[in-house]
Design a protein around this motif. Structure first.
Motif, mmCIF file in Angstrom:
data_model
loop_
_atom_site.group_PDB
_atom_site.id
_atom_site.type_symbol
_atom_site.label_atom_id
_atom_site.label_comp_id
_atom_site.label_asym_id
_atom_site.label_seq_id
_atom_site.Cartn_x
_atom_site.Cartn_y
_atom_site.Cartn_z
ATOM 1 N N LEU A 208 0.807 -1.220 0.000
ATOM 2 C CA LEU A 208 0.000 0.000 0.000
ATOM 3 C C LEU A 208 0.840 1.269 0.000
ATOM 4 O O LEU A 208 0.378 2.326 -0.451
ATOM 5 N N ASP A 209 2.077 1.192 0.481
ATOM 6 C CA ASP A 209 2.909 2.388 0.526
ATOM 7 C C ASP A 209 3.369 2.848 -0.853
ATOM 8 O O ASP A 209 3.960 3.921 -0.988
ATOM 9 N N THR A 210 3.074 2.046 -1.884
ATOM 10 C CA THR A 210 3.425 2.427 -3.257
ATOM 11 C C THR A 210 2.229 2.978 -4.020
ATOM 12 O O THR A 210 2.369 3.342 -5.186
ATOM 13 N N SER B 169 2.894 3.982 5.376
ATOM 14 C CA SER B 169 3.351 5.357 5.274
ATOM 15 C C SER B 169 2.305 6.214 5.955
ATOM 16 O O SER B 169 1.208 5.724 6.274
ATOM 17 N N PRO B 170 2.576 7.496 6.203
ATOM 18 C CA PRO B 170 1.523 8.355 6.769
ATOM 19 C C PRO B 170 0.243 8.347 5.938
ATOM 20 O O PRO B 170 -0.862 8.350 6.497
ATOM 21 N N ARG C 80 -4.466 -6.165 8.211
ATOM 22 C CA ARG C 80 -2.999 -6.199 8.298
ATOM 23 C C ARG C 80 -2.428 -5.734 6.972
ATOM 24 O O ARG C 80 -2.900 -6.111 5.900
ATOM 25 N N LEU C 81 -1.393 -4.919 7.043
ATOM 26 C CA LEU C 81 -0.751 -4.376 5.863
ATOM 27 C C LEU C 81 0.120 -5.430 5.188
ATOM 28 O O LEU C 81 0.912 -6.102 5.862
ATOM 29 N N PRO C 82 -0.005 -5.612 3.876
ATOM 30 C CA PRO C 82 0.918 -6.506 3.173
ATOM 31 C C PRO C 82 2.367 -6.072 3.399
ATOM 32 O O PRO C 82 2.692 -4.881 3.344
ATOM 33 N N PHE C 83 3.204 -7.046 3.689
ATOM 34 C CA PHE C 83 4.634 -6.825 3.956
ATOM 35 C C PHE C 83 4.859 -5.957 5.197
ATOM 36 O O PHE C 83 5.986 -5.528 5.455
ATOM 37 N N LEU C 84 3.793 -5.659 5.940
ATOM 38 C CA LEU C 84 3.821 -4.778 7.114
ATOM 39 C C LEU C 84 4.279 -3.361 6.753
ATOM 40 O O LEU C 84 4.707 -2.598 7.625
#
Length: 262
Positions: free
Chosen positions: A127-129, A165-166, A158-162
């Protein structure tokens, strides 16, 4: 389960508005009816939204969690958990190794056997991408799949790959998701063979010794299912810990784990 007492007519109205399309037994429908009746009330969880939670707060508990399913090995994990009288949490994908639609029977079974179901995004994207709109799409597309099978969707994820980002945490707060991290990461995907699987078990023991209580593993890996889960449950029993869902280990009422609409 303790639920608020709702007038009969409200229960019937709630059921008619968002009835699940999956195959549900009588108990399942009764539970969904309560959830739908309560959906007009605001969530009452004291847990924060959009913040990463990594440790149980209820003494003596431990939360085994499994990511990336449902998959061909999930049924065996459910069998093993039942044999040990343990409850766990499954963070599901819409499409990853398997498909939530293809394994809808396992989704229903896990819920009916008392396990907690959470979101792991639709396609396991990092998700951070992604942009804010893409993050929202990942979450709400999976919500639609949950509703199709169960009639409701989770408030835990739960976030993929943990990775986060803000912006990711802002999106999770906007969608009212509790973000569950891990304080025990077995790295079982690195040791998915009978020779090295013991490394994940030793890591599990060491991190529990260090105070960890939310355990990360995967139901999409053969030797996690065949070896690691049994070893972890036997170790949990030896230590006198109680294996429960994440919601239970955080002291959150079951009525806050799911919702039927935004």
């Amino acid at each position: 389960m303790n639920y608020l007492l709702i007038p009969f007519l409200v229960l019937i109205a709630g059921l008619s508005q968002a009835a699940p399309t999956g195959n549900c037994n009588t108990t399942q429908i009764a539970n969904i009816t309560h959830l739908q009746a309560n959906s007009t009330h605001p969530l009452t969880s004291a847990l924060p939204y959009g913040a990463v939670l990594t440790h149980c707060t209820v003494p003596g508990t431990i939360a085994l969690t499994f990511d990336d399913g449902p998959y061909i090995y999930t049924a065996q994990i459910l069998d093993t958990l039942a044999q040990h009288g343990a409850r766990a949490t499954f963070f599901l994908n819409g499409r990853n190794k398997g498909s939530i639609d293809a394994f809808s029977d396992l989704v229903l079974r896990a819920y009916e056997e008392g396990h907690q179901l959470g979101s792991h995004t639709y396609t396991h994207a990092s998700l951070d991408t992604l942009s804010y709109q893409e993050i929202i799409h990942q979450m709400t597309t999976l919500e639609e799949a949950f509703v199709h099978i169960l009639g409701f969707f989770p408030t835990y994820m739960r976030l993929p790959f943990l990775r986060h980002s803000p912006l990711v945490l802002t999106a999770m707060a906007d969608l009212q998701y509790h973000v569950i991290g891990a304080s025990v990461d077995t790295k079982d995907y690195e040791h998915d063979d009978p020779v090295s699987n013991w490394i994940s078990f030793e890591k599990f023991k060491a991190e529990v010794d260090a105070g960890g209580s939310v355990v990360l593993a995967h139901d999409a890996h053969q030797y996690t299912v065949e070896l690691l889960v049994v070893n972890m449950l036997e170790e949990v029993e030896r230590r006198g810990l109680i294996p429960v869902t994440v919601g239970e280990c955080l002291g959150d009422s079951v009525g806050n784990w799911y919702r039927t609409k935004r």
